[in-house]
Scaffold this active site. Structure first.
Site, PDB file in Angstrom:
ATOM      1  N   LYS A  45      86.110  33.278 -69.465  1.00 53.32           N
ATOM      2  CA  LYS A  45      85.709  31.955 -68.978  1.00 53.32           C
ATOM      3  C   LYS A  45      86.757  31.375 -68.033  1.00 53.32           C
ATOM      4  O   LYS A  45      87.958  31.514 -68.283  1.00 53.32           O
ATOM      5  CB  LYS A  45      85.504  31.044 -70.201  1.00 53.32           C
ATOM      6  CG  LYS A  45      85.225  29.585 -69.883  1.00 53.32           C
ATOM      7  CD  LYS A  45      83.883  29.365 -69.237  1.00 53.32           C
ATOM      8  CE  LYS A  45      83.716  27.927 -68.741  1.00 53.32           C
ATOM      9  NZ  LYS A  45      82.645  27.799 -67.748  1.00 53.32           N
ATOM     10  N   CYS A 130      82.850  28.172 -57.304  1.00 53.18           N
ATOM     11  CA  CYS A 130      82.160  27.387 -58.323  1.00 53.18           C
ATOM     12  C   CYS A 130      81.473  26.201 -57.660  1.00 53.18           C
ATOM     13  O   CYS A 130      82.135  25.366 -57.041  1.00 53.18           O
ATOM     14  CB  CYS A 130      83.131  26.884 -59.390  1.00 53.18           C
ATOM     15  SG  CYS A 130      82.272  25.853 -60.607  1.00 53.18           S
ATOM     16  N   ILE A 191      77.440  37.922 -56.432  1.00 54.68           N
ATOM     17  CA  ILE A 191      77.560  36.548 -55.972  1.00 54.68           C
ATOM     18  C   ILE A 191      77.817  35.610 -57.159  1.00 54.68           C
ATOM     19  O   ILE A 191      77.413  35.905 -58.277  1.00 54.68           O
ATOM     20  CB  ILE A 191      76.271  36.076 -55.245  1.00 54.68           C
ATOM     21  CG1 ILE A 191      75.048  36.197 -56.133  1.00 54.68           C
ATOM     22  CG2 ILE A 191      76.073  36.831 -53.944  1.00 54.68           C
ATOM     23  CD1 ILE A 191      73.749  35.655 -55.546  1.00 54.68           C
ATOM     24  N   THR A 193      76.861  31.619 -58.402  1.00 54.04           N
ATOM     25  CA  THR A 193      75.507  31.039 -58.431  1.00 54.04           C
ATOM     26  C   THR A 193      75.127  30.416 -57.091  1.00 54.04           C
ATOM     27  O   THR A 193      75.974  29.984 -56.318  1.00 54.04           O
ATOM     28  CB  THR A 193      75.413  29.968 -59.522  1.00 54.04           C
ATOM     29  OG1 THR A 193      76.464  29.027 -59.331  1.00 54.04           O
ATOM     30  CG2 THR A 193      75.509  30.582 -60.901  1.00 54.04           C
ATOM     31  N   GLY A 244      71.773  38.442 -61.568  1.00 52.16           N
ATOM     32  CA  GLY A 244      70.474  38.697 -62.199  1.00 52.16           C
ATOM     33  C   GLY A 244      70.292  40.086 -62.766  1.00 52.16           C
ATOM     34  O   GLY A 244      69.155  40.537 -62.954  1.00 52.16           O
TER      35      GLY A 244
END
Lengths: 303, 259
Positions: A45, A130, A191, A193, A244
């Site tokens: 994280k 981010c 990538i 998001t 994805g």
């Protein structure tokens, strides 16, 4: 036996399957479900210099074949990580890679310097993508000049493998990739998001507290594949493919498009065992197609 | 407490009243110990429409028969699709997730306040309270008599009081207006509440005014349910906490509710 080893810079990965930052906690959250030692690597994280509370609730909205999030880098800061989490996870037999963030270049430097001496952290992922923070984050990753500035600054202080995580929210991702390669990155990951939003027609209100947020899941996969392929063709350093990936076939598609390794993200939320299933699936594919080394699949797209 | 992920098959599903169903799932492996307040993440069909798992409070467990059950109110696509499942259909489940209700000391008196499908965790809680000799009163509320379910089940464990908005069962009005709250004999040591957030806030306020220990169970939206995504946080006096890990059960004084 299929050879699953891949190399990123000077790091050997036992297989090309890693887990994406922000979708896998610090690994420990998945201990009940899988043997973490089987993974190629774990991107933990995102860390910042100081404690961050992140964005207000609601932070998540489900969308068609995907989800939006606006977590906003909630974490207890790099010192807390070093004192309390690192001792717990450092003995996993997999590469633990720290994802680092900042509002300013100085903050990024502060985090990177503290991670330099952690023996079992062989690499960092510099997150300049981010979309969910007001300052820094994606702003660094959407122009070549700022991407170079932050990569160059971290390269000067960080001695080990430097991976730069790229934003898809740009006109030409290959240009940014070339820029960070020139500034000393050892690899890129992409990538992050895609900026999106969701609306409740009945209440006329946005579904996320910050209105816009980051889209992930299979909905972004075609965009991610295209970008991995473009970046692979533009640079010489290796690429982590992200976006994805839900199964081994998806992962193989990314490798064929030029990824040396992949990161599994949103799929971890739906099936906490999916990363291991993907490792096994890639191996089956290789055996079925009589491929000796997974390296032979990297960029093997036939056009 | 170790979490399991396992395929289950639908044993049966029935609708006591339109829009509400009880679904029982049979596991092929032993069911791990479930505590009152724990929840499960069910994979409904992973379609483009219902992409993520859905969290549900655990209604009951039969360890011998390996059956776990849920009380579900249809509120959207996920709960709607699950409600169409038939005997033998496969459902993948992850549980037990989250923390659980705390049990007060011997001889204490507890009040359980549940609105709508908020009664789901109260069966397991009632069993645990009985084991600990806690005198239990239930206060259940709903729109109408037909919306108040499982009353015979609750009657096994203590006194049951009702409110309905149309007055068809118990007192007429909102659950938070029940006369028990005005009673001179209101001498509970602990209040548990689960249901719509405005109801829980009002109950929390009553508990706070009377200095009664009160636990609420939250239902925030979540992606994973096991602590990784950080989407389900709620604001507490110690900063943002995950409803799926540090919750879903919180002491009302730990939350930053403006009540």
């Amino acid at each position: 036996m299929a050879d699953m080893n891949v190399k990123i810079h000077n790091l050997e990965f036992k297989n090309p399957v890693t887990t994406a930052s922000g979708t896998f906690g610090f690994g420990v959250e998945f201990e009940d479900f899988i043997d973490l030692n089987l993974l190629g690597g774990i991107f933990v994280k995102g860390l910042t210099l100081k404690n961050r509370e992140g964005n207000p609730y609601p932070r998540m909205a489900e969308t068609a074949s995907g989800m939006l999030n606006v977590v906003g880098l909630q974490n207890k800061g790099v010192d807390y990580f070093i004192e309390n989490i690192y001792p717990v996870i450092k003995n996993y037999d997999t590469h633990i890679i720290a994802n680092i963030n900042g509002s300013t270049i100085e903050e990024y430097i502060g985090v990177a310097e503290k991670l330099n001496d952690l023996e079992k952290i062989p690499a960092i992922e510099l997150n300049i993508s981010c979309p969910n923070v007001k300052q820094g984050g994606m702003l660094f990753g959407t122009s070549c000049r700022s991407a170079i500035a932050v990569t160059d600054a971290i390269r000067k202080v960080y001695k080990k493998t430097l991976i730069v995580k790229l934003s898809p929210n740009v006109t030409d991702i290959a240009e940014i990739a070339k820029a960070v390669e020139g500034a000393g990155a050892d690899a890129v990951s992409l990538i992050n998001t895609l900026l999106g939003m969701a609306v409740n027609a009945e209440t006329r209100r946005p579904l996320l507290s910050t209105v816009t947020g980051g889209l992930s899941g299979p909905a972004v996969k075609p965009v991610a594949l295209r970008m991995v392929w473009q970046v692979y063709n533009a640079i010489k350093i290796p690429v982590f493919g992200i976006g994805g990936i839900m199964n081994a076939t998806d992962a193989i598609e990314f490798i064929l498009a030029g990824a040396t390794a992949v990161q599994i993200g949103t799929a971890n939320f739906i099936d906490p065992q999916v990363s291991i299933k993907i490792i096994n699936g890639i191996e089956e594919y290789m055996n079925h197609h009589n491929i000796k080394s997974v390296k032979d699949l990297i960029g093997a797209l036939e056009i | 407490m170790r979490k399991v992920i396992a395929d289950h098959v639908v044993e049966d599903i029935h609708y006591p009243v339109e829009g509400n169903y009880i679904i029982r799932l049979k596991s092929h492996v032993n069911i791990p110990p479930v505590k009152p307040g724990n929840f499960a993440q069910l994979l409904i069909n992973n379609s483009p429409d219902v992409f993520l798992r859905r969290p549900f409070s655990i209604l009951n467990v039969d360890y011998k028969k390996r059956i776990i059950s849920f009380y579900v109110k249809i509120i959207g696509k996920g709960t709607g699709q699950l409600g169409k499942y038939k005997k033998g259909d496969k459902v993948n489940a992850i549980y037990p997730l989250g923390n659980s209700f705390s049990i007060p000391g011997l001889g204490n008196k507890a009040l359980l306040v549940g609105g709508g499908s908020g009664i789901a965790p109260f069966i397991l809680l009632a069993k645990e309270l009985r084991k600990n000799n806690i005198r239990t009163t239930f206060l259940l509320g709903g729109k109408s008599k037909k919306n108040i379910l499982l009353t015979e089940e609750f009657e096994k464990y203590g006194e049951v009081l009702f409110t309905t908005e149309d007055g068809s069962l118990g007192e007429k009005g909102l659950i938070t207006d029940h006369s028990i709250f005005q009673s001179a004999h209101f001498d509970f040591d602990k209040i548990y509440t689960c249901g719509p957030e405005p109801m829980m806030k009002t109950i929390g306020k009553i508990a706070r005014q009377r200095s009664i220990n009160c636990e609420v169970s939250l239902e925030n939206k979540m992606a994973c349910g096991f602590g990784a995504c950080l989407c389900c946080v709620t604001e507490t006096v110690e900063g943002n906490k995950r409803v799926c890990m540090e919750g879903p059960v919180f002491n009302v004084n730990f939350l930053k509710w403006q009540i």
